[in-house]
Design a protein around this motif. Sequence first.
Motif, PDB file in Angstrom:
ATOM      1  N   LYS A 162      44.367  61.108 -20.168  1.00 47.03           N
ATOM      2  CA  LYS A 162      45.395  61.777 -19.363  1.00 47.03           C
ATOM      3  C   LYS A 162      46.103  62.862 -20.164  1.00 47.03           C
ATOM      4  O   LYS A 162      46.357  63.969 -19.648  1.00 47.03           O
ATOM      5  N   GLU A 163      46.438  62.589 -21.406  1.00 48.75           N
ATOM      6  CA  GLU A 163      47.091  63.598 -22.240  1.00 48.75           C
ATOM      7  C   GLU A 163      46.182  64.801 -22.446  1.00 48.75           C
ATOM      8  O   GLU A 163      46.615  65.958 -22.380  1.00 48.75           O
ATOM      9  N   LEU A 169      45.119  71.402 -18.291  1.00 46.67           N
ATOM     10  CA  LEU A 169      45.744  71.959 -17.099  1.00 46.67           C
ATOM     11  C   LEU A 169      46.827  72.961 -17.462  1.00 46.67           C
ATOM     12  O   LEU A 169      46.958  74.023 -16.834  1.00 46.67           O
ATOM     13  N   ALA A 170      47.622  72.664 -18.500  1.00 47.40           N
ATOM     14  CA  ALA A 170      48.660  73.595 -18.946  1.00 47.40           C
ATOM     15  C   ALA A 170      48.041  74.891 -19.451  1.00 47.40           C
ATOM     16  O   ALA A 170      48.563  75.993 -19.199  1.00 47.40           O
ATOM     17  N   MET A 171      46.935  74.820 -20.147  1.00 45.26           N
ATOM     18  CA  MET A 171      46.261  76.022 -20.631  1.00 45.26           C
ATOM     19  C   MET A 171      45.756  76.869 -19.467  1.00 45.26           C
ATOM     20  O   MET A 171      45.872  78.105 -19.471  1.00 45.26           O
ATOM     21  N   CYS A 172      45.251  76.225 -18.401  1.00 43.06           N
ATOM     22  CA  CYS A 172      44.779  76.973 -17.233  1.00 43.06           C
ATOM     23  C   CYS A 172      45.940  77.680 -16.534  1.00 43.06           C
ATOM     24  O   CYS A 172      45.838  78.859 -16.137  1.00 43.06           O
ATOM     25  N   TRP A 177      49.166  82.651 -15.089  1.00 47.84           N
ATOM     26  CA  TRP A 177      50.434  83.389 -15.030  1.00 47.84           C
ATOM     27  C   TRP A 177      50.389  84.639 -15.911  1.00 47.84           C
ATOM     28  O   TRP A 177      50.995  85.656 -15.604  1.00 47.84           O
ATOM     29  N   GLN A 178      49.671  84.581 -16.985  1.00 44.45           N
ATOM     30  CA  GLN A 178      49.548  85.756 -17.852  1.00 44.45           C
ATOM     31  C   GLN A 178      48.783  86.859 -17.127  1.00 44.45           C
ATOM     32  O   GLN A 178      49.135  88.036 -17.185  1.00 44.45           O
TER      33      GLN A 178
END
Length: 210
Positions: A162-163, A169-172, A177-178
Amino acid sequence: MARGKIQLRRIENPTSRQVTFSKRRTGMLKKAYELSVLCDAEVAVIIFSQKGKLYEFSSNSEIQKTIDRYRRSANDADKYRADMEQHILRLKQETADMERKIELLEASLRKLSGQCLGSDSIDEIQEIGDQLERSLSSIRARKVQLFNDQVQQLQAKEWSLKEENAKLLAMCHAYYWQSSAHPEAAAIHSSSSRSTDVETELFIGLPKLN
Protein backbone atom coordinates in the motif's frame (compact mmCIF):
# COMPACT_ATOMS: atom_id res chain seq x y z
CA MET A 1 75.02 -81.60 7.50
CA ALA A 2 72.14 -79.69 9.04
CA ARG A 3 71.54 -79.94 12.72
CA GLY A 4 68.55 -82.08 13.60
CA LYS A 5 65.58 -80.75 15.51
CA ILE A 6 65.83 -81.50 19.22
CA GLN A 7 62.70 -82.72 20.95
CA LEU A 8 61.92 -80.50 23.91
CA ARG A 9 61.58 -82.74 26.90
CA ARG A 10 63.46 -83.36 30.13
CA ILE A 11 66.85 -84.97 29.65
CA GLU A 12 66.88 -88.09 31.80
CA ASN A 13 70.65 -88.54 31.95
CA PRO A 14 71.97 -86.28 34.76
CA THR A 15 75.38 -85.79 33.13
CA SER A 16 73.90 -84.86 29.76
CA ARG A 17 71.38 -82.64 31.50
CA GLN A 18 74.13 -80.73 33.35
CA VAL A 19 76.22 -80.32 30.20
CA THR A 20 73.21 -79.03 28.26
CA PHE A 21 72.34 -76.64 31.11
CA SER A 22 75.87 -75.18 31.15
CA LYS A 23 75.95 -74.70 27.38
CA ARG A 24 72.47 -73.22 27.12
CA ARG A 25 73.01 -70.98 30.14
CA THR A 26 76.19 -69.55 28.71
CA GLY A 27 74.54 -68.97 25.35
CA MET A 28 71.50 -67.29 26.94
CA LEU A 29 73.63 -64.92 29.01
CA LYS A 30 75.70 -64.10 25.95
CA LYS A 31 72.58 -63.33 23.90
CA ALA A 32 71.25 -61.13 26.70
CA TYR A 33 74.48 -59.16 26.73
CA GLU A 34 74.45 -58.76 22.94
CA LEU A 35 70.84 -57.60 23.02
CA SER A 36 71.60 -54.95 25.63
CA VAL A 37 74.60 -53.62 23.66
CA LEU A 38 73.16 -53.74 20.15
CA CYS A 39 69.71 -52.37 21.02
CA ASP A 40 70.57 -50.23 24.06
CA ALA A 41 67.99 -52.21 26.02
CA GLU A 42 67.83 -52.82 29.74
CA VAL A 43 68.06 -56.61 30.11
CA ALA A 44 68.07 -58.79 33.20
CA VAL A 45 68.27 -62.58 33.30
CA ILE A 46 67.86 -64.74 36.41
CA ILE A 47 68.54 -68.50 36.27
CA PHE A 48 68.35 -71.07 39.04
CA SER A 49 69.90 -74.44 38.43
CA GLN A 50 68.29 -77.68 39.51
CA LYS A 51 70.39 -77.57 42.68
CA GLY A 52 69.32 -74.01 43.43
CA LYS A 53 72.45 -72.18 42.29
CA LEU A 54 71.82 -68.64 41.04
CA TYR A 55 73.08 -67.28 37.73
CA GLU A 56 72.21 -63.76 36.71
CA PHE A 57 72.99 -61.02 34.24
CA SER A 58 71.95 -57.38 34.20
CA SER A 59 72.84 -54.64 31.78
CA ASN A 60 72.23 -52.21 34.65
CA SER A 61 74.76 -51.73 37.39
CA GLU A 62 72.47 -53.53 39.82
CA ILE A 63 69.95 -56.18 38.90
CA GLN A 64 67.74 -54.99 41.76
CA LYS A 65 67.07 -51.73 39.92
CA THR A 66 65.81 -53.67 36.92
CA ILE A 67 63.64 -55.82 39.19
CA ASP A 68 62.18 -52.72 40.86
CA ARG A 69 61.46 -51.21 37.45
CA TYR A 70 59.73 -54.42 36.41
CA ARG A 71 57.59 -54.37 39.55
CA ARG A 72 56.54 -50.76 38.93
CA SER A 73 55.66 -51.55 35.33
CA ALA A 74 53.73 -54.63 36.37
CA ASN A 75 51.83 -52.63 38.99
CA ASP A 76 51.02 -49.94 36.41
CA ALA A 77 49.81 -52.61 34.00
CA ASP A 78 47.66 -54.21 36.71
CA LYS A 79 46.20 -50.81 37.61
CA TYR A 80 45.49 -50.02 33.98
CA ARG A 81 43.87 -53.42 33.53
CA ALA A 82 41.72 -52.89 36.63
CA ASP A 83 40.70 -49.42 35.43
CA MET A 84 39.77 -50.80 32.03
CA GLU A 85 37.69 -53.55 33.62
CA GLN A 86 35.85 -50.97 35.75
CA HIS A 87 35.28 -48.80 32.69
CA ILE A 88 33.92 -51.77 30.73
CA LEU A 89 31.59 -52.64 33.62
CA ARG A 90 30.29 -49.07 33.70
CA LEU A 91 29.70 -49.12 29.95
CA LYS A 92 27.82 -52.41 30.23
CA GLN A 93 25.67 -50.99 33.04
CA GLU A 94 24.93 -47.83 31.02
CA THR A 95 24.05 -49.98 28.01
CA ALA A 96 21.66 -52.08 30.09
CA ASP A 97 20.02 -48.96 31.54
CA MET A 98 19.66 -47.46 28.07
CA GLU A 99 18.08 -50.66 26.76
CA ARG A 100 15.54 -50.62 29.60
CA LYS A 101 14.71 -46.96 28.89
CA ILE A 102 14.25 -47.74 25.19
CA GLU A 103 11.93 -50.62 26.04
CA LEU A 104 9.85 -48.38 28.31
CA LEU A 105 9.66 -45.65 25.64
CA GLU A 106 8.61 -48.16 22.99
CA ALA A 107 5.91 -49.58 25.29
CA SER A 108 4.68 -46.05 26.05
CA LEU A 109 4.61 -45.21 22.34
CA ARG A 110 2.58 -48.34 21.56
CA LYS A 111 0.07 -47.43 24.27
CA LEU A 112 -0.22 -43.85 23.01
CA SER A 113 -0.99 -45.23 19.55
CA GLY A 114 -3.74 -47.41 21.03
CA GLN A 115 -1.88 -50.72 21.07
CA CYS A 116 -1.19 -53.18 23.91
CA LEU A 117 -3.88 -51.75 26.20
CA GLY A 118 -5.41 -55.08 27.22
CA SER A 119 -3.46 -55.37 30.48
CA ASP A 120 -3.91 -51.73 31.57
CA SER A 121 -6.34 -50.66 34.24
CA ILE A 122 -8.97 -47.92 33.98
CA ASP A 123 -6.71 -45.45 35.77
CA GLU A 124 -3.80 -46.19 33.43
CA ILE A 125 -6.00 -45.76 30.37
CA GLN A 126 -7.35 -42.50 31.82
CA GLU A 127 -3.80 -41.28 32.34
CA ILE A 128 -2.95 -42.14 28.73
CA GLY A 129 -6.03 -40.23 27.55
CA ASP A 130 -5.10 -37.20 29.66
CA GLN A 131 -1.60 -37.27 28.24
CA LEU A 132 -2.96 -37.35 24.69
CA GLU A 133 -5.25 -34.40 25.49
CA ARG A 134 -2.30 -32.42 26.80
CA SER A 135 -0.32 -33.27 23.69
CA LEU A 136 -3.19 -32.19 21.44
CA SER A 137 -3.54 -28.93 23.35
CA SER A 138 0.15 -28.19 22.85
CA ILE A 139 -0.11 -29.02 19.15
CA ARG A 140 -3.16 -26.79 18.69
CA ALA A 141 -1.46 -23.91 20.52
CA ARG A 142 1.59 -24.24 18.30
CA LYS A 143 -0.63 -24.37 15.21
CA VAL A 144 -2.46 -21.18 16.25
CA GLN A 145 0.85 -19.44 16.90
CA LEU A 146 2.13 -20.35 13.42
CA PHE A 147 -1.09 -19.09 11.82
CA ASN A 148 -0.84 -15.80 13.72
CA ASP A 149 2.76 -15.38 12.63
CA GLN A 150 1.77 -15.93 8.99
CA VAL A 151 -1.11 -13.44 9.29
CA GLN A 152 1.22 -10.81 10.72
CA GLN A 153 3.72 -11.37 7.92
CA LEU A 154 0.97 -11.02 5.30
CA GLN A 155 -0.35 -7.85 6.94
CA ALA A 156 3.13 -6.34 6.98
CA LYS A 157 3.52 -7.18 3.30
CA GLU A 158 0.09 -5.62 2.56
CA TRP A 159 1.04 -2.35 4.28
CA SER A 160 4.33 -2.28 2.37
CA LEU A 161 2.50 -2.70 -0.95
CA LYS A 162 0.00 0.00 0.00
CA GLU A 163 2.79 2.45 0.82
CA GLU A 164 4.52 1.70 -2.49
CA ASN A 165 1.23 2.15 -4.36
CA ALA A 166 0.61 5.52 -2.64
CA LYS A 167 4.07 6.71 -3.64
CA LEU A 168 3.50 5.76 -7.27
CA LEU A 169 0.09 7.48 -7.27
CA ALA A 170 1.60 10.68 -5.82
CA MET A 171 4.26 10.68 -8.55
CA CYS A 172 1.55 10.35 -11.24
CA HIS A 173 -0.45 13.27 -9.79
CA ALA A 174 2.65 15.44 -9.56
CA TYR A 175 3.49 14.80 -13.21
CA TYR A 176 -0.10 15.58 -14.27
CA TRP A 177 -0.27 18.92 -12.38
CA GLN A 178 3.14 19.93 -13.70
CA SER A 179 1.95 19.39 -17.29
CA SER A 180 -1.27 21.37 -16.65
CA ALA A 181 0.51 24.35 -14.99
CA HIS A 182 2.96 24.92 -17.93
CA PRO A 183 1.12 24.37 -21.24
CA GLU A 184 3.52 26.68 -23.14
CA ALA A 185 6.46 24.56 -22.20
CA ALA A 186 4.53 21.51 -23.21
CA ALA A 187 3.61 23.12 -26.58
CA ILE A 188 7.19 24.23 -27.25
CA HIS A 189 8.36 20.81 -26.42
CA SER A 190 5.75 19.38 -28.79
CA SER A 191 6.65 21.76 -31.67
CA SER A 192 10.33 21.19 -31.23
CA SER A 193 9.63 17.54 -31.44
CA ARG A 194 7.66 18.03 -34.70
CA SER A 195 10.29 20.38 -36.24
CA THR A 196 12.77 17.64 -36.26
CA ASP A 197 10.48 15.78 -38.67
CA VAL A 198 10.27 18.66 -41.33
CA GLU A 199 11.96 17.81 -44.61
CA THR A 200 14.21 20.46 -46.35
CA GLU A 201 15.12 20.71 -50.05
CA LEU A 202 18.49 22.01 -51.29
CA PHE A 203 18.99 23.27 -54.88
CA ILE A 204 21.76 25.15 -56.81
CA GLY A 205 21.18 28.04 -59.24
CA LEU A 206 18.94 31.08 -59.62
CA PRO A 207 15.58 30.98 -58.04
CA LYS A 208 12.71 30.31 -60.36
CA LEU A 209 10.49 33.24 -61.32
CA ASN A 210 6.80 32.80 -61.12
